[in-house]
Write an enzyme that holds these catalytic residues in place. Structure first.
Site, PDB file in Angstrom:
ATOM      1  N   HIS A  56      16.687 -32.733  30.545  1.00 36.09           N
ATOM      2  CA  HIS A  56      16.331 -32.951  29.070  1.00 36.09           C
ATOM      3  C   HIS A  56      15.496 -31.810  28.378  1.00 36.09           C
ATOM      4  O   HIS A  56      14.649 -31.293  29.082  1.00 36.09           O
ATOM      5  CB  HIS A  56      15.704 -34.392  29.079  1.00 36.09           C
ATOM      6  CG  HIS A  56      15.805 -34.918  27.672  1.00 36.09           C
ATOM      7  ND1 HIS A  56      14.641 -34.349  26.631  1.00 36.09           N
ATOM      8  CD2 HIS A  56      16.081 -35.906  26.918  1.00 36.09           C
ATOM      9  CE1 HIS A  56      14.594 -35.212  25.680  1.00 36.09           C
ATOM     10  NE2 HIS A  56      15.690 -36.122  25.653  1.00 36.09           N
ATOM     11  N   ASP A  73      10.211 -35.787  35.937  1.00 37.64           N
ATOM     12  CA  ASP A  73      10.347 -36.490  34.785  1.00 37.64           C
ATOM     13  C   ASP A  73      11.055 -37.877  35.235  1.00 37.64           C
ATOM     14  O   ASP A  73      12.377 -38.010  35.620  1.00 37.64           O
ATOM     15  CB  ASP A  73      11.435 -35.738  33.788  1.00 37.64           C
ATOM     16  CG  ASP A  73      11.925 -36.271  32.515  1.00 37.64           C
ATOM     17  OD1 ASP A  73      11.833 -37.539  32.336  1.00 37.64           O
ATOM     18  OD2 ASP A  73      12.450 -35.767  31.735  1.00 37.64           O
ATOM     19  N   GLN A  80      14.180 -41.665  32.878  1.00 41.48           N
ATOM     20  CA  GLN A  80      15.445 -42.402  32.828  1.00 41.48           C
ATOM     21  C   GLN A  80      15.184 -42.943  34.426  1.00 41.48           C
ATOM     22  O   GLN A  80      16.341 -43.975  34.850  1.00 41.48           O
ATOM     23  CB  GLN A  80      16.758 -41.432  33.011  1.00 41.48           C
ATOM     24  CG  GLN A  80      16.914 -40.822  31.589  1.00 41.48           C
ATOM     25  CD  GLN A  80      17.145 -42.069  30.417  1.00 41.48           C
ATOM     26  OE1 GLN A  80      17.602 -43.031  30.817  1.00 41.48           O
ATOM     27  NE2 GLN A  80      17.154 -41.365  29.493  1.00 41.48           N
ATOM     28  N   LYS A 140      11.357 -46.764  26.800  1.00 44.61           N
ATOM     29  CA  LYS A 140      12.901 -46.896  27.370  1.00 44.61           C
ATOM     30  C   LYS A 140      12.767 -48.036  28.588  1.00 44.61           C
ATOM     31  O   LYS A 140      13.668 -48.400  29.066  1.00 44.61           O
ATOM     32  CB  LYS A 140      13.135 -45.396  28.332  1.00 44.61           C
ATOM     33  CG  LYS A 140      13.524 -44.337  27.264  1.00 44.61           C
ATOM     34  CD  LYS A 140      13.959 -43.260  28.080  1.00 44.61           C
ATOM     35  CE  LYS A 140      13.986 -41.940  27.087  1.00 44.61           C
ATOM     36  NZ  LYS A 140      15.112 -41.773  26.157  1.00 44.61           N
ATOM     37  N   CYS A 174      20.398 -34.071  24.050  1.00 50.45           N
ATOM     38  CA  CYS A 174      19.088 -33.186  24.319  1.00 50.45           C
ATOM     39  C   CYS A 174      19.279 -32.553  25.780  1.00 50.45           C
ATOM     40  O   CYS A 174      18.316 -32.559  26.452  1.00 50.45           O
ATOM     41  CB  CYS A 174      17.725 -34.122  24.237  1.00 50.45           C
ATOM     42  SG  CYS A 174      17.580 -34.735  22.787  1.00 50.45           S
TER      43      CYS A 174
END
Ligand code: PMP
Length: 405
Positions: free
Chosen positions: A117, A194, A197, A220, A360
């Protein structure tokens, strides 16, 4: 499967009959989260970490209790390793400004996967510009696989930092973080994960992953917007300079300088988002109550159903792995000769919320030569009926755009 109707837990999904399958952008909020945030303002509102009167102590307690919930959620050793930020983006920028800018120099390399991202690319481009280091991209296969050869070439004696998503927000593939952290550590680099997700969809154990830093966003995983997390190993955070300076992150200040506060407060300048932290803690408790086993099983079933449905429709191409288990509820696709913006408008007309565009992740889409996709992303609270409605609309998009089939 799908015995319980989890949508009952979500006020918005009760009053608004939209088919919400844009969960990778942000998740809906269960009542327990909304109530926790409201309760903070109704019962404990004062500036945390500042006053000695009962309300301020209650606010501090709510905030610090939330930190412990996050610590347990990702199996960190200490709450000193949990920094509250606004979101994943801020967490990654914190590492870039504070760690990378103070540790990297010309000739060093930052290894970044091509599927990241923008939030996990731009901070490293900035750190490279500021230090003279170089960003080196790790290209993936079409299904998101990072081959051993790619990893071996990209993570080498020049590498000082590896930045990698645990789950791609476009392909949905799960990256082998444990393996990559071993490779990073073998060359003396740190690994920044990261988890934006992955955190909503799978258990995370920062010690098992041996992550040096790990970032995720509250919104999220059904928590409020405006609260995020940076995990960092205590020894690293200890020796890093603050990212931002101001109130609450100091022990003492003189006209010449300051002594910084202890961890984690050294990295939390200014008034914090205590209500957001309380909401995030409620979201984590809600997830814990359902359990990742149930969440993973339901999301896999929904993803499999969607992919099987889409596979039967001519002119529709799902990008990424053919295995629904390597999609983490994310199904991005193209339809021949129809722009994703048109697809999403047709979806919207049928009451289905999806995302269209580059998500993104422009370097990934440019690399894959896809440029734009429509993305559906599921959470355990979605239903098979919703997936059927989604597939049916996809099946009719080309006809509605004026094509014969
Ligand atoms: N990384 C990934 C993989 C994401 O999907 C997102 C959100 N789309 C982010 C980072 C950024 O998250 P936020 O906007 O909450 O900072």
């Amino acid at each position: 499967m799908i015995e319980k109707n989890y949508k009952e837990d979500f006020p918005l999904l009760q009053t608004n009959k939209t088919i919400y399958i844009d969960n990778a952008a942000t998740a809906q909020k269960p009542a327990v989260v909304i109530e926790a945030e409201k309760r903070f303002y109704e019962e404990s509102n004062a500036n945390p970490l500042r006053g000695f009167y009962p309300l301020s102590l209650a606010a501090t307690e709510a905030y610090e209790d939330a930190r412990k919930v996050v610590r347990d959620f990702i199996h960190a050793d200490s709450e000193k390793e949990i920094i509250f930020t606004r979101n994943t983006t801020e967490s990654l920028n914190l590492v870039a400004y504070s760690y990378a800018c103070s540790h990297l120099k010309a000739g060093d390399e930052i290894a970044v996967s091509i599927m990241e991202h923008h939030s996990n690319i731009l901070p490293w481009q900035m750190a490279a510009r500021m230090t003279g280091a170089t960003v080196r991209y790790l290209n993936c296969e079409k299904d998101g696989t990072l081959t051993d050869e790619t990893l071996a070439a990209g993570i080498n004696e020049k590498t000082k930092l590896v930045a990698i998503g645990q789950v791609s927000n476009v392909l949905g593939c799960v990256n082998p973080i444990k393996k990559i952290s071993k490779l990073a550590h073998a060359v003396g680099a740190v690994i920044v994960v990261d988890a934006a997700q992955s955190a909503p969809h799978m258990p995370i154990d920062v010690k098992d992953l041996d992550a040096d830093f790990l970032a995720f966003s509250g919104h999220k995983l059904m928590g409020p917007m405006g609260i995020g997390v940076l995990y960092g190993k205590e020894a690293l955070l200890e020796e890093m300079p603050p990212f931002m300076t101001g109130g609450e992150m100091i022990q003492s200040v003189t006209t010449e300088g300051a002594v910084w506060a202890e961890l984690p407060h050294k990295f939390e300048a200014g008034t914090v988002n205590a209500a957001g932290a309380a909401g995030l803690a409620a979201a984590i408790s809600y997830i814990n109550k359902i359990g990742f086993e149930t969440i993973e099983q339901r999301e896999l079933e929904l993803t499999r159903h969607a992919m099987e449905g889409l596979a039967k429709i001519p002119h529709v191409h799902v990008i990424g792995s053919e295995d629904p288990a390597n999609h983490t509820g994310i199904v991005a696709f193209t339809i021949d000769n129809v722009h994703p913006h048109d697809v999403s408008e047709i979806m919207a007309a049928d009451g289905i919320d999806v995302r269209a565009g580059h998500h993104c992740a422009q370097p990934l889409l440019t690399y894959l030569k896809v440029y734009n996709t429509t993305r559906a992303s599921f959470m355990f609270y979605n239903t098979i009926e919703e997936i059927d409605a989604f597939v049916e609309t996809v099946a009719n998009v080309r006809r509605r755009m004026g094509y014969g089939e």
